[in-house]
Enzyme design. Structure first.
Site, PDB file in Angstrom:
ATOM      1  N   LYS A 110       0.990  -1.087  -0.100  1.00 28.70           N
ATOM      2  CA  LYS A 110      -0.055   0.046   0.058  1.00 28.70           C
ATOM      3  C   LYS A 110       0.738   1.142  -0.122  1.00 28.70           C
ATOM      4  O   LYS A 110       0.268   2.125  -0.742  1.00 28.70           O
ATOM      5  CB  LYS A 110      -0.798   0.081   1.315  1.00 28.70           C
ATOM      6  N   LYS A 192      -3.633 -10.938  -7.369  1.00 28.79           N
ATOM      7  CA  LYS A 192      -5.020 -11.166  -6.719  1.00 28.79           C
ATOM      8  C   LYS A 192      -6.019 -10.253  -7.330  1.00 28.79           C
ATOM      9  O   LYS A 192      -5.681  -9.064  -7.660  1.00 28.79           O
ATOM     10  CB  LYS A 192      -4.894 -11.300  -5.090  1.00 28.79           C
ATOM     11  N   LYS A 195     -10.097  -4.634  -5.565  1.00 28.29           N
ATOM     12  CA  LYS A 195     -10.904  -3.500  -5.874  1.00 28.29           C
ATOM     13  C   LYS A 195     -10.133  -2.176  -6.298  1.00 28.29           C
ATOM     14  O   LYS A 195     -10.901  -1.272  -6.938  1.00 28.29           O
ATOM     15  CB  LYS A 195     -11.849  -3.314  -4.903  1.00 28.29           C
TER      16      LYS A 195
END
Ligand code: AMP
Ligand code: TRP
Length: 325
Positions: A110, A192, A195
């Site tokens: 992130k 993976k 969203k």
């Protein structure tokens, strides 16, 4: 057993969230004490729009309900409504080494993704997650593969707390689904499904039938034309077979047999139909719940009050052990 799990209300929940996490929850609520949380305090550690947050919270609640979580059996609530989560997170931060947090894969990913948004909350994210879990003296945490490392850290923190201040917390274990713990992106089956990626890579639980059809028909497949499960040689087709298998309850071998001699096109068309039919009740329920805000908010209020009762009891014990009361 006491079970706890949560999902961030960041909008656009996808079939990876459903197959990796929520689908397991449904079976568990029959014979366990389940607490399912909408973790808004986690959602604000990455860029977000405050105007959208309440809408996303209600949407995530609609997913929980549409998927079959029964508010009479399980506690459903919003994290920020129970202030003890933030309090326990702070207390646990004082016993968590910085080094442990710097090693977390999600933090590294992130902070690469949002270079101008690397805040202390993002760094401490796993401690808040440990607080979520430990506050309810949770034994088992059903999650997808990407959260295994965080649950492991929650175990380490529980152990450390118990050693330092005296026994309070059970050591929680993660429960991963045997198949589906990592559903892959439709456009890049080595990554993976997420969203925050390209919308084409991910099937949202509320996508229209037309969008589902389009996304599946254009999903990345592999060279060759046989529908065979082989993760290393055919990661794209294997991912689609996994989704097909999980949504129909049929084995991948059985599905391979059905499509023997047929091409990827036929298989994808059939899969699109399976997904569209499976998600139909989600679309219906979401529409219905959109007009029933009061009902949904009432479920969340009742959930928060049940959660608070458990959380307060744990906190009294924690404050006492730590010398704060
Ligand atoms: P998040 O959207 O990151 O809050 O994730 C909510 C839950 O969905 C967690 O238990 C994740 O492990 C799970 N999850 C997220 N993405 C996937 C995926 N692609 N495959 C399987 N599980 C997933
Ligand atoms: N960190 C989890 C995710 O990104 C969400 C989460 C927060 C969670 N608190 C939790 C999951 C407690 C399980 C238990 O998916």
């Amino acid at each position: 057993m006491r079970i706890f799990s949560g999902i961030r209300p960041t909008g656009g929940l996808h079939i990876g969230n459903y197959l990796g996490a929520i689908k397991q929850w449904i079976a568990m609520q029959e014979s366990n004490e389940c607490v399912f949380c909408i973790v808004d305090l986690h959602a604000i550690t990455t860029p977000y729009d405050p105007k959208e947050l309440q809408k996303n919270i209600l949407e995530t609640t609609a997913v929980y309900l549409a998927a079959g979580i029964n508010p009479d059996k399980s506690v459903i609530f919003v994290q920020s409504a129970v202030k003890e989560h933030a309090e326990l997170a702070w207390l646990l931060e004082t016993i968590t080494p910085m080094g442990e947090l710097g090693r977390m894969t999600q933090y590294k990913e992130k902070s690469k993704q949002h270079k101008d948004y690397i805040n202390a909350g993002l760094f401490a994210y796993p401690v808040l997650m440990a607080a979520d879990i430990l506050l309810y003296k949770t034994q088992a945490v059903p999650v997808g593969k990407d959260q295994e490392q965080h649950v492991e850290l929650a175990r380490t923190i529980a152990k450390k707390f118990n050693q330092k201040f005296g026994q309070v917390f059970p050591e929680p274990e993660s429960i991963l689904p045997k198949v589906g713990a990592k559903i892959m992106s439709l456009t890049d089956p080595k990554k993976k499904m997420s969203k925050s990626d390209d919308p084409k890579s991910c099937i949202s639980l509320f996508d229209s039938p037309e969008d589902i059809q389009k996304k599946i028909m254009s999903a990345e497949t592999d060279s060759g034309k046989e529908v065979i499960y082989n993760v290393t040689k055919k990661p794209g087709i294997s991912n689609l077979l996994t989704i097909y298998s999980l949504l129909t309850g049929r084995t991948t071998q059985d599905i391979e047999k059905e499509f023997k001699g047929k091409g990827y096109g036929d298989f994808k068309k059939a899969l699109a139909k399976v997904v569209i039919d499976y998600l139909e009740p989600f679309r219906r329920k979401q529409k219905e719940l959109q007009t029933r805000d009061v009902y949904v908010k009432d479920i969340l209020d009742k959930g928060a009050s049940r959660a608070k009762t458990i959380a307060e009891t744990t906190m009294q014990e924690v404050r006492q052990k730590m010398g704060l009361a």
